[in-house]
Design an enzyme around this catalytic site. Structure first.
Site, PDB file in Angstrom:
ATOM      1  N   ARG A  73      -5.028  -4.938   7.586  1.00 38.08           N
ATOM      2  CA  ARG A  73      -4.779  -3.779   6.718  1.00 38.08           C
ATOM      3  C   ARG A  73      -5.377  -2.519   7.323  1.00 38.08           C
ATOM      4  O   ARG A  73      -4.758  -1.457   7.308  1.00 38.08           O
ATOM      5  CB  ARG A  73      -5.358  -4.024   5.316  1.00 38.08           C
ATOM      6  CG  ARG A  73      -4.562  -5.053   4.514  1.00 38.08           C
ATOM      7  CD  ARG A  73      -5.138  -5.264   3.152  1.00 38.08           C
ATOM      8  NE  ARG A  73      -5.139  -4.038   2.360  1.00 38.08           N
ATOM      9  CZ  ARG A  73      -5.881  -3.887   1.260  1.00 38.08           C
ATOM     10  NH1 ARG A  73      -6.654  -4.890   0.848  1.00 38.08           N
ATOM     11  NH2 ARG A  73      -5.849  -2.758   0.583  1.00 38.08           N
ATOM     12  N   VAL A 106      -8.252   2.230  -1.438  1.00 42.73           N
ATOM     13  CA  VAL A 106      -9.416   2.061  -0.554  1.00 42.73           C
ATOM     14  C   VAL A 106      -9.136   2.626   0.835  1.00 42.73           C
ATOM     15  O   VAL A 106      -9.936   2.465   1.742  1.00 42.73           O
ATOM     16  CB  VAL A 106      -9.781   0.564  -0.439  1.00 42.73           C
ATOM     17  CG1 VAL A 106     -10.177  -0.010  -1.805  1.00 42.73           C
ATOM     18  CG2 VAL A 106      -8.649  -0.252   0.200  1.00 42.73           C
ATOM     19  N   HIS A 122     -12.375   1.480  -6.441  1.00 40.60           N
ATOM     20  CA  HIS A 122     -12.321   0.136  -5.834  1.00 40.60           C
ATOM     21  C   HIS A 122     -12.952   0.110  -4.444  1.00 40.60           C
ATOM     22  O   HIS A 122     -12.689  -0.806  -3.643  1.00 40.60           O
ATOM     23  CB  HIS A 122     -10.864  -0.363  -5.787  1.00 40.60           C
ATOM     24  CG  HIS A 122     -10.293  -0.573  -7.159  1.00 40.60           C
ATOM     25  ND1 HIS A 122      -8.945  -0.603  -7.399  1.00 40.60           N
ATOM     26  CD2 HIS A 122     -10.886  -0.735  -8.360  1.00 40.60           C
ATOM     27  CE1 HIS A 122      -8.740  -0.780  -8.702  1.00 40.60           C
ATOM     28  NE2 HIS A 122      -9.889  -0.859  -9.305  1.00 40.60           N
ATOM     29  N   CYS A 130     -23.732  -5.403   3.387  1.00 40.94           N
ATOM     30  CA  CYS A 130     -24.333  -6.685   3.774  1.00 40.94           C
ATOM     31  C   CYS A 130     -24.368  -7.620   2.579  1.00 40.94           C
ATOM     32  O   CYS A 130     -24.759  -7.218   1.475  1.00 40.94           O
ATOM     33  CB  CYS A 130     -25.739  -6.473   4.310  1.00 40.94           C
ATOM     34  SG  CYS A 130     -26.539  -8.022   4.740  1.00 40.94           S
ATOM     35  N   CYS A 155     -30.408  -7.179   8.954  1.00 38.71           N
ATOM     36  CA  CYS A 155     -30.899  -8.539   8.699  1.00 38.71           C
ATOM     37  C   CYS A 155     -30.067  -9.628   9.377  1.00 38.71           C
ATOM     38  O   CYS A 155     -30.395 -10.809   9.261  1.00 38.71           O
ATOM     39  CB  CYS A 155     -30.950  -8.776   7.191  1.00 38.71           C
ATOM     40  SG  CYS A 155     -29.321  -8.943   6.441  1.00 38.71           S
ATOM     41  N   GLY A 192       1.713   6.838  -8.711  1.00 40.75           N
ATOM     42  CA  GLY A 192       1.866   5.630  -7.915  1.00 40.75           C
ATOM     43  C   GLY A 192       0.976   4.470  -8.302  1.00 40.75           C
ATOM     44  O   GLY A 192       0.405   3.800  -7.442  1.00 40.75           O
ATOM     45  N   PRO A 219       8.606   6.129  -9.111  1.00 41.30           N
ATOM     46  CA  PRO A 219      10.059   5.883  -9.177  1.00 41.30           C
ATOM     47  C   PRO A 219      10.419   4.833 -10.230  1.00 41.30           C
ATOM     48  O   PRO A 219      11.562   4.741 -10.650  1.00 41.30           O
ATOM     49  CB  PRO A 219      10.403   5.368  -7.776  1.00 41.30           C
ATOM     50  CG  PRO A 219       9.179   5.402  -6.967  1.00 41.30           C
ATOM     51  CD  PRO A 219       8.027   5.740  -7.832  1.00 41.30           C
ATOM     52  N   ALA A 236       6.433   9.860  -4.737  1.00 42.38           N
ATOM     53  CA  ALA A 236       5.419  10.914  -4.872  1.00 42.38           C
ATOM     54  C   ALA A 236       5.575  12.016  -3.833  1.00 42.38           C
ATOM     55  O   ALA A 236       5.462  13.206  -4.161  1.00 42.38           O
ATOM     56  CB  ALA A 236       4.025  10.276  -4.761  1.00 42.38           C
TER      57      ALA A 236
HETATM   58  N1  APR Z   1       5.675   7.118  -4.946  1.00 39.16           N
HETATM   59  C1  APR Z   1       5.110   6.878  -6.169  1.00 39.16           C
HETATM   60  N2  APR Z   1       4.943   5.619  -6.679  1.00 39.16           N
HETATM   61  C2  APR Z   1       5.381   4.589  -5.915  1.00 39.16           C
HETATM   62  C3  APR Z   1       5.980   4.776  -4.640  1.00 39.16           C
HETATM   63  C4  APR Z   1       6.113   6.116  -4.158  1.00 39.16           C
HETATM   64  N3  APR Z   1       6.653   6.385  -2.973  1.00 39.16           N
HETATM   65  N4  APR Z   1       6.294   3.541  -4.139  1.00 39.16           N
HETATM   66  C5  APR Z   1       5.901   2.624  -5.079  1.00 39.16           C
HETATM   67  N5  APR Z   1       5.369   3.256  -6.140  1.00 39.16           N
HETATM   68  C6  APR Z   1       4.798   2.675  -7.361  1.00 39.16           C
HETATM   69  C7  APR Z   1       5.389   1.347  -7.793  1.00 39.16           C
HETATM   70  O1  APR Z   1       6.541   1.543  -8.595  1.00 39.16           O
HETATM   71  C8  APR Z   1       4.230   0.746  -8.598  1.00 39.16           C
HETATM   72  O2  APR Z   1       4.316   1.127  -9.965  1.00 39.16           O
HETATM   73  O3  APR Z   1       3.440   2.419  -7.107  1.00 39.16           O
HETATM   74  C9  APR Z   1       2.984   1.394  -7.982  1.00 39.16           C
HETATM   75  C10 APR Z   1       2.110   0.478  -7.178  1.00 39.16           C
HETATM   76  O4  APR Z   1       1.561  -0.471  -8.062  1.00 39.16           O
HETATM   77  P1  APR Z   1       0.594  -1.625  -7.517  1.00 39.16           P
HETATM   78  O5  APR Z   1       1.161  -2.214  -6.293  1.00 39.16           O
HETATM   79  O6  APR Z   1       0.305  -2.500  -8.682  1.00 39.16           O
HETATM   80  O7  APR Z   1      -0.718  -0.829  -7.066  1.00 39.16           O
HETATM   81  P2  APR Z   1      -1.922  -0.258  -7.944  1.00 39.16           P
HETATM   82  O8  APR Z   1      -1.473   0.141  -9.310  1.00 39.16           O
HETATM   83  O9  APR Z   1      -2.594   0.753  -7.134  1.00 39.16           O
HETATM   84  O10 APR Z   1      -2.854  -1.563  -8.041  1.00 39.16           O
HETATM   85  C11 APR Z   1      -4.101  -1.446  -8.628  1.00 39.16           C
HETATM   86  O11 APR Z   1      -4.650  -3.676  -7.924  1.00 39.16           O
HETATM   87  O12 APR Z   1      -4.489  -5.228  -6.292  1.00 39.16           O
HETATM   88  C12 APR Z   1      -5.355  -4.381  -6.908  1.00 39.16           C
HETATM   89  O13 APR Z   1      -7.320  -3.373  -6.081  1.00 39.16           O
HETATM   90  C13 APR Z   1      -5.938  -3.343  -5.957  1.00 39.16           C
HETATM   91  O14 APR Z   1      -6.307  -0.972  -6.352  1.00 39.16           O
HETATM   92  C14 APR Z   1      -5.380  -2.019  -6.495  1.00 39.16           C
HETATM   93  C15 APR Z   1      -5.109  -2.336  -7.946  1.00 39.16           C
END
Ligand code: APR
Length: 252
Positions: A73, A106, A122, A130, A155, A192, A219, A236
């Site tokens: 990642r 992150v 997060h 550590c 450590c 997002g 979206p 976005a």
């Molecule tokens: N612009 C805006 N939104 C978007 C785009 C884009 N180009 N592409 C995808 N999305 C949206 C998706 O429709 C979805 O609703 O972004 C969202 C991503 O959702 P998740 O994958 O669930 O991510 P997130 O909400 O950040 O997850 C929260 O879950 O896995 C844990 O710790 C991890 O911080 C993360 C937390």
């Protein structure tokens, strides 16, 4: 492409409430930078098992596998550039329109774009901690550890990514800082995020309950959509291209 009615509505709210606006971002804010989301169509959790890669137990039983995955990642994020959304939010902070960013991400792209007030709920993939003495160390954006399992300089014990895994609490100090910022805001830009992960999603949920205005940029429909006054159903990057111009027009 002409801005949508929703973008125009959002731009006039941003003008009206400038200086009392907070952005709450999730993985979708970085999607156009080539960083996979978690639950979207090609989301990480559709390809990998979170219980094997993002829990304390997974790390305790197989730290090499967990590090391999985080280093993968990191290699993707290290090549990524901030999106238009990251850049506009940084400009709006500089111009006093935005108070700051509370992010679930992150990846460090908000800071990369020039944002200063960024609360990382997060943690950060560019920081290690550590597992024994608890010391934290910033790696710096793009600096991927060479070792398969990095060790603590102090450590000698195993280092872990300083991120929040499932079954782990969000650092209380970060959450309280985020609550404080939200309490001072009148408008929350929700960008997002699927809004399913707690306690992070409680921030916009409680804000809506307190009568604050939510503007969603996504979206797709989300867990927070019915709380939003305005829903911009666009990626976005594209949405912020329009919003930046509309807000600029209104302000000059
Ligand atoms: N612009 C805006 N939104 C978007 C785009 C884009 N180009 N592409 C995808 N999305 C949206 C998706 O429709 C979805 O609703 O972004 C969202 C991503 O959702 P998740 O994958 O669930 O991510 P997130 O909400 O950040 O997850 C929260 O879950 O896995 C844990 O710790 C991890 O911080 C993360 C937390």
């Amino acid at each position: 492409m002409k801005p949508s009615r929703e973008c125009k509505e959002a731009a006039s709210l941003i003008k009206e409430y400038r200086g009392s606006i907070v952005a709450f971002t999730g993985a979708g804010a970085s999607a156009e930078a080539g960083i996979p989301t978690f639950r979207g169509k090609d989301g990480l959790w559709n390809r990998y098992r979170p219980e094997e890669l993002a829990t304390p137990y997974a790390f305790a039983t197989n730290p090499r596998r967990v590090w391999e995955w985080y280093k993968w990642r990191m290699s993707i994020i290290a090549k990524a550039q901030p999106t238009m959304a990251h850049k506009v939010l940084a400009n709006w902070e500089r111009d006093g329109i935005l108070m700051g960013v509370v992010t679930q991400n992150v990846d460090g792209l908000h800071q990369r774009a020039g944002s200063f007030k960024v609360i990382e709920l997060h943690g950060s993939i560019w920081r290690v901690r550590c597992t024994s003495c608890g010391i934290r160390r910033d790696l710096g954006f793009g600096n991927i550890p060479k070792e398969d399992i990095p060790r603590c300089d102090e450590c000698g014990n195993i280092l872990r990514p300083d991120v929040v895994w499932f079954q782990e609490p969000v650092p209380l100090d970060q959450f309280q800082r985020a609550e404080e910022l939200f309490s001072e805001a009148k408008v929350i830009l929700v960008i997002g995020t699927s809004g399913v992960v707690m306690p992070a999603a409680l921030l916009p949920i409680n804000a809506a309950r307190e009568g604050k205005i939510l503007i969603e940029v996504n979206p797709e429909e989300t867990n927070l959509s019915n709380l939003a006054r305005v829903r911009i159903r666009e990626p976005a990057g594209k949405a912020f291209e329009h919003l930046a111009r509309l807000v600029e027009e209104d302000l000059t």
